[in-house]
Design a protein around this motif. Structure first.
Motif, PDB file in Angstrom:
ATOM      1  N   ILE A  26       0.839  -1.192   0.000  1.00 28.37           N
ATOM      2  CA  ILE A  26       0.000   0.000   0.000  1.00 28.37           C
ATOM      3  C   ILE A  26       0.875   1.243   0.000  1.00 28.37           C
ATOM      4  N   MET A  27       0.417   2.263  -0.722  1.00 24.13           N
ATOM      5  CA  MET A  27       1.119   3.555  -0.734  1.00 24.13           C
ATOM      6  C   MET A  27       0.291   4.609  -0.008  1.00 24.13           C
ATOM      7  N   PHE A  28      -0.945   4.786  -0.449  1.00 25.51           N
ATOM      8  CA  PHE A  28      -1.805   5.850   0.078  1.00 25.51           C
ATOM      9  C   PHE A  28      -3.244   5.353   0.182  1.00 25.51           C
ATOM     10  N   SER A  29      -4.004   6.040   1.055  1.00 26.93           N
ATOM     11  CA  SER A  29      -5.443   5.853   1.076  1.00 26.93           C
ATOM     12  C   SER A  29      -6.132   7.182   1.360  1.00 26.93           C
ATOM     13  N   TYR A  30      -7.227   7.407   0.656  1.00 28.82           N
ATOM     14  CA  TYR A  30      -8.051   8.590   0.860  1.00 28.82           C
ATOM     15  C   TYR A  30      -9.447   8.151   1.241  1.00 28.82           C
ATOM     16  N   ASN A  31     -10.032   8.875   2.191  1.00 28.68           N
ATOM     17  CA  ASN A  31     -11.430   8.677   2.525  1.00 28.68           C
ATOM     18  C   ASN A  31     -12.156  10.001   2.339  1.00 28.68           C
ATOM     19  N   ASN A  32     -13.132  10.012   1.450  1.00 34.03           N
ATOM     20  CA  ASN A  32     -13.867  11.247   1.184  1.00 34.03           C
ATOM     21  C   ASN A  32     -12.947  12.446   0.940  1.00 34.03           C
ATOM     22  N   LYS A  33     -11.989  12.249   0.095  1.00 35.59           N
ATOM     23  CA  LYS A  33     -11.016  13.260  -0.335  1.00 35.59           C
ATOM     24  C   LYS A  33      -9.976  13.609   0.735  1.00 35.59           C
ATOM     25  N   GLU A  34      -9.977  12.891   1.850  1.00 38.62           N
ATOM     26  CA  GLU A  34      -9.006  13.195   2.901  1.00 38.62           C
ATOM     27  C   GLU A  34      -7.965  12.086   2.998  1.00 38.62           C
ATOM     28  N   LEU A  35      -6.685  12.458   3.038  1.00 44.30           N
ATOM     29  CA  LEU A  35      -5.602  11.488   3.128  1.00 44.30           C
ATOM     30  C   LEU A  35      -5.606  10.850   4.513  1.00 44.30           C
TER      31      LEU A  35
END
Lengths: 111, 114
Positions: free
Chosen positions: A45-54
């Motif tokens: 995994i590199m990144f995750s966003y939830n509802n446009k938030e990192l």
């Protein structure tokens, strides 16, 4: 019909260039992810966003910058590409604490 | 430090027989486990999952077993079909917040022969 789509599918570029990979999902999920599969086929995994938030930011060089214009899109911009960035990049999306659904991958080759 | 391990890089099974794929993990914070199937040049496809409150989950020909004390899970495919030939990845995550930080194993290549 495609649930999670990525463009482009293949990307061949020179060292030092800047490139972007786009991801879109039509599943109505709030959370999106970027993964990297390296030459040893290891998926990380590199990144995750939830509802446009990192919300997840792994140890990734800051040449990699994700951008989420809305919750259905998560793009990955890479500055000053290096040979070691050659890999397959997968986008994914999910509802909270449910399975992630992956896109078809973008094969990046840096020459 | 590999927290999710699939020690068998490959497995060959005859059509109609049972395929058993194994996975071990070391992180006791993991409590959600998944299996994905991957064909060449495609993204991983979700197969089946299990949470740590269960020891078995079944979906058609696919059954996942979880042994928390041994930190071990397995995927059983019965009966195996040629279309099952693919790379299978085990993944695990702690259940926190709105995102699952999946840690993947290195995969087991299953070949189902006629």
């Amino acid at each position: 019909d495609t649930a999670v789509s990525q463009t482009p599918k293949y990307l061949v570029t020179q060292m030092g260039n800047d490139k972007s990979i786009k991801c879109e999902q039509n599943l109505g999920h709030d959370t999106m992810y970027w993964y990297k599969q390296d030459s040893k086929k290891f998926l990380k995994i590199m990144f995750s966003y939830n509802n446009k938030e990192l919300i997840i930011n792994e140890t990734v060089p800051n040449r990699f910058s994700p951008k989420s214009p809305d919750k259905a899109h998560l793009n990955l911009h890479i500055n000053s590409l290096e040979l070691g960035d050659s890999a397959v990049y997968f986008c994914a999306s999910s509802r909270p604490i449910e399975a992630q659904y992956f896109g078809p991958g973008t094969r990046l080759l840096v020459l | 430090d590999q927290q999710v391990k699939q020690n068998s890089p490959s497995l060959s099974v005859q059509e109609g027989r049972i395929s058993i794929l194994n996975c071990d993990y070391t992180n006791s914070m993991f409590d959600y486990f998944l299996w994905y199937k991957k064909y060449p040049a495609e993204g991983p496809t979700f197969l089946i999952s299990i949470s740590s409150i269960k020891d078995k989950n079944e979906d058609g020909r696919f059954t996942v077993f979880l042994n928390k004390s041994a930190k071990h899970l397995s995927l059983h495919i019965v009966p195996s079909q040629p279309g099952d030939s693919a790379v299978y990845f085990c993944a695990a995550s702690p259940v926190t917040g709105t995102a699952s930080k999946l840690t993947f194993g290195t995969g087991t290549r299953l070949q189902v022969t006629l």
